[in-house]
Design a protein around this motif. Sequence first.
Motif, mmCIF file in Angstrom:
data_model
loop_
_atom_site.group_PDB
_atom_site.id
_atom_site.type_symbol
_atom_site.label_atom_id
_atom_site.label_comp_id
_atom_site.label_asym_id
_atom_site.label_seq_id
_atom_site.Cartn_x
_atom_site.Cartn_y
_atom_site.Cartn_z
ATOM 1 N N THR A 39 2.458 7.095 11.958
ATOM 2 C CA THR A 39 2.447 6.973 10.500
ATOM 3 C C THR A 39 3.735 6.313 10.030
ATOM 4 N N GLU A 40 3.590 5.272 9.242
ATOM 5 C CA GLU A 40 4.727 4.651 8.564
ATOM 6 C C GLU A 40 4.671 5.107 7.108
ATOM 7 N N ILE A 41 5.713 5.794 6.677
ATOM 8 C CA ILE A 41 5.782 6.232 5.290
ATOM 9 C C ILE A 41 6.290 5.061 4.455
ATOM 10 N N VAL A 42 5.494 4.610 3.520
ATOM 11 C CA VAL A 42 5.883 3.523 2.624
ATOM 12 C C VAL A 42 6.588 4.110 1.406
ATOM 13 N N ALA A 43 6.016 5.156 0.829
ATOM 14 C CA ALA A 43 6.620 5.829 -0.329
ATOM 15 C C ALA A 43 6.048 7.236 -0.436
ATOM 16 N N GLN A 44 6.907 8.184 -0.705
ATOM 17 C CA GLN A 44 6.502 9.557 -1.002
ATOM 18 C C GLN A 44 7.381 10.019 -2.157
ATOM 19 N N GLY A 61 -4.249 -1.084 17.935
ATOM 20 C CA GLY A 61 -3.962 -2.006 16.852
ATOM 21 C C GLY A 61 -4.670 -1.692 15.547
ATOM 22 N N GLU A 62 -5.402 -0.574 15.502
ATOM 23 C CA GLU A 62 -6.052 -0.180 14.255
ATOM 24 C C GLU A 62 -4.993 0.055 13.181
ATOM 25 N N LYS A 63 -5.393 -0.170 11.936
ATOM 26 C CA LYS A 63 -4.460 0.012 10.820
ATOM 27 C C LYS A 63 -5.231 0.561 9.638
ATOM 28 N N HIS A 64 -4.725 1.652 9.091
ATOM 29 C CA HIS A 64 -5.355 2.240 7.910
ATOM 30 C C HIS A 64 -4.271 2.515 6.873
ATOM 31 N N ALA A 65 -4.314 1.784 5.770
ATOM 32 C CA ALA A 65 -3.362 1.999 4.684
ATOM 33 C C ALA A 65 -3.938 3.032 3.725
ATOM 34 N N ALA A 66 -3.101 3.946 3.280
ATOM 35 C CA ALA A 66 -3.508 4.965 2.309
ATOM 36 C C ALA A 66 -2.598 4.853 1.094
ATOM 37 N N THR A 82 -4.256 12.352 -4.609
ATOM 38 C CA THR A 82 -5.584 11.742 -4.712
ATOM 39 C C THR A 82 -5.461 10.245 -4.491
ATOM 40 N N ASP A 83 -6.527 9.687 -3.968
ATOM 41 C CA ASP A 83 -6.600 8.235 -3.837
ATOM 42 C C ASP A 83 -7.439 7.632 -4.962
ATOM 43 N N ALA A 84 -7.750 8.425 -5.982
ATOM 44 C CA ALA A 84 -8.506 7.928 -7.139
ATOM 45 C C ALA A 84 -7.644 7.023 -8.015
ATOM 46 N N PHE A 85 -6.332 7.098 -7.815
ATOM 47 C CA PHE A 85 -5.389 6.262 -8.567
ATOM 48 C C PHE A 85 -4.349 5.698 -7.616
ATOM 49 N N ALA A 86 -3.869 4.513 -7.937
ATOM 50 C CA ALA A 86 -2.676 3.959 -7.308
ATOM 51 C C ALA A 86 -1.508 4.276 -8.249
ATOM 52 N N ALA A 87 -0.306 4.003 -7.798
ATOM 53 C CA ALA A 87 0.875 4.256 -8.628
ATOM 54 C C ALA A 87 0.695 3.637 -10.002
ATOM 55 N N GLY A 88 1.212 4.316 -11.022
ATOM 56 C CA GLY A 88 1.075 3.843 -12.397
ATOM 57 C C GLY A 88 -0.274 4.200 -12.998
ATOM 58 N N TRP A 89 -0.994 5.101 -12.343
ATOM 59 C CA TRP A 89 -2.302 5.573 -12.797
ATOM 60 C C TRP A 89 -3.341 4.455 -12.863
ATOM 61 N N VAL A 90 -3.236 3.514 -11.951
ATOM 62 C CA VAL A 90 -4.208 2.431 -11.865
ATOM 63 C C VAL A 90 -5.432 2.960 -11.124
ATOM 64 N N PRO A 91 -6.602 2.986 -11.766
ATOM 65 C CA PRO A 91 -7.802 3.505 -11.106
ATOM 66 C C PRO A 91 -8.176 2.671 -9.889
#
Length: 152
Positions: A39-44, A61-66, A82-91
């Motif tokens: 796991t690469e932490i991009v932002a928490q 080589g599989e890659k899954h971005a969350a 939740t993955d229902a939103f991206a940062a900034g409350w973007v649906p």
Amino acid sequence: MTDTYELSVTRLINAPLATVWAIATERMAEWWCPRPWTTEIVAQEWYAGGRSAMVMRGPAGEKHAAEGVFLEVVPLQHFITTDAFAAGWVPQTPFMTGRWEFAEENGQTRYTARAQHWTQEARDQHEAMGFTEGWSKCAEQLAEIAEREATA
């Protein structure tokens, strides 16, 4: 939402609550996905509305971005994303809401991870993807680190 569309795993970890919480939140890359995946932490950003982003990589080589947001963080108790939103409350198209709970139990820590889905189809898809095995392995990895730290 009821637990109808929920999947969960629980584990009693032989380590104090503060130790388990610190490892769970500060060292996610060490336990978050089943080895040999990494796991690469991009932002928490550990606050309601904060970004939660990571990239999980498989041995072939599989890659899954969350990408998602924190809905709630209560130190030493739980965090909810939740993955229902991206940062900034973007649906964005939702798959699940995750809830990670930590509770003191006779000097040990009860860890419970829940995935709540909007539909039966999403729940079934997650289960077919190996939810129980994968999330149980993550709980095992978290326990290994915490129990080692607790006895060090």
